[in-house]
Motif scaffolding. Structure first.
Motif: not given
Length: 211
Positions: A87-116
């Protein structure tokens, strides 16, 4: 759910999705500055009146796009490999995928979690619904490795805020001129290593472990 974007009849759903696809393309290609009614209408090959007819205006369009971006995150979480004994490995994998999601499109990530977008604040009912859905999926992953006496929701929030802070700092630094004396080299490998180490340290500090 009560939101500012208008309900759509089944016959109009395809057109609405085409407009949202166009809005997402504009966001990815031009950033938030391109998210005007005219800009989205042109990208969709339609008139500005069609945007007003389907979304009620720019606020409704942005609400719908905000919802679409969280749909992408939900689909990512749903697409993760089934839970394994690690389960720890699964959770780390999720965390790394989350980072990849953000890096894939900073503009999309910003719309979700910031006020651009100046003046845009997602509809509260919509914001609550999308956060509850995606965060609930994250809590479920944390719950598998959370000590029985601990609060999985609290642990999940602490871990997520650490992930979010790391990603946001990385994106901010990447958007500016590299600092020659910064202790993290401006490379993908160095940033991933720092992210991985910090997430692992947070999981250890929270007492998360395989049962």
């Amino acid at each position: 759910m009560a939101t500012r974007h208008l309900p759509t009849r089944p016959a109009e759903q395809g057109s609405r999705e085409r407009h949202l696809d166009a809005a997402l393309s504009v966001l990815l290609d031009r950033g938030v500055t391109g998210l005007t009614v005219r800009g989205v209408a042109e990208a969709a090959g339609a008139s500005t009146l069609s945007v007003y007819a389907r979304f009620g205006g720019r606020a409704g369009l942005l609400d719908a796009l905000y919802e679409r971006t969280f749909d992408s995150l939900r689909e990512l979480l749903e697409g993760l490999p089934p839970s394994s004994p690690d389960g720890i490995g699964d959770l780390l994998h999720l965390a790394l995928e989350y980072r990849s999601f953000a890096r894939e499109s900073p503009a999309r990530y910003g719309l979700m979690f910031e006020r651009p977008v100046p003046g845009f604040d997602p509809d509260p009912a919509l914001r609550s619904a999308v956060l509850r859905t995606t965060f609930g999926m994250f809590i479920a992953r944390v719950d598998r490795v959370c000590p029985p006496e601990a609060d999985a929701r609290s642990a999940a929030y602490q871990l997520w805020t650490a992930m979010h802070g790391l990603v946001s700092a990385e994106l901010m630094l990447a958007s500016r001129t590299p600092l020659p004396d910064w202790f993290i080299p401006p490379t993908e490998e160095a940033n991933e290593q720092m992210y991985r180490r910090t997430v692992t340290a947070m999981m250890t500090g929270l007492g998360l472990r395989n049962r």
